[in-house]
Design a protein around this motif. Structure first.
Motif, mmCIF file in Angstrom:
data_model
loop_
_atom_site.group_PDB
_atom_site.id
_atom_site.type_symbol
_atom_site.label_atom_id
_atom_site.label_comp_id
_atom_site.label_asym_id
_atom_site.label_seq_id
_atom_site.Cartn_x
_atom_site.Cartn_y
_atom_site.Cartn_z
ATOM 1 N N LEU A 1 0.817 -1.218 -0.015
ATOM 2 C CA LEU A 1 0.042 -0.040 0.025
ATOM 3 C C LEU A 1 0.974 1.243 -0.140
ATOM 4 O O LEU A 1 0.299 2.328 -0.435
ATOM 5 N N THR B 1 -3.068 0.917 -7.105
ATOM 6 C CA THR B 1 -3.330 1.300 -5.982
ATOM 7 C C THR B 1 -4.785 1.080 -5.391
ATOM 8 O O THR B 1 -5.009 0.387 -4.492
ATOM 9 N N GLU C 1 -4.844 -2.606 -4.647
ATOM 10 C CA GLU C 1 -4.246 -2.988 -3.320
ATOM 11 C C GLU C 1 -5.414 -2.523 -2.239
ATOM 12 O O GLU C 1 -5.241 -3.072 -1.138
ATOM 13 N N ILE C 2 -5.798 -1.406 -2.263
ATOM 14 C CA ILE C 2 -6.824 -0.962 -1.414
ATOM 15 C C ILE C 2 -7.858 -2.188 -1.108
ATOM 16 O O ILE C 2 -8.195 -2.439 -0.103
#
Length: 85
Positions: free
Chosen positions: A20, A30, A33-34
């Protein structure tokens, strides 16, 4: 079936934190990954809750012996005759 420990869970969570904080990720990466972190957090919370419940049951058994077994869900297997208290 894979055996994963609480220490492994801790390592996975820190690895996710590293992903992250990767400044080289694109906005789409991103976001991925969140979402992954959210799923991991939900699973980690359940694992932690289950571990806490097992610990509480073990403490009750250690403190009160076999007398509490009828009042506890069977967590981690059956207690056999001759086991501690």
């Amino acid at each position: 079936m894979t055996k994963t420990s609480l220490a492994d869970l801790n390592n996975h969570l820190f690895a996710q934190l590293d992903r992250l904080t990767n400044q080289d990720l694109t906005p789409d990466e991103t976001e991925t990954e969140i979402k992954r972190a959210g799923a991991m957090t939900a699973i980690a919370d359940r694992i932690s809750s289950n571990a806490d419940l097992s610990l509480k049951a073990a403490k009750l058994f250690a403190d009160h012996g076999k007398a509490v077994l009828p009042h506890l869900p069977q967590i981690g297997g059956q207690i056999k005759e001759g086991d501690s208290q």
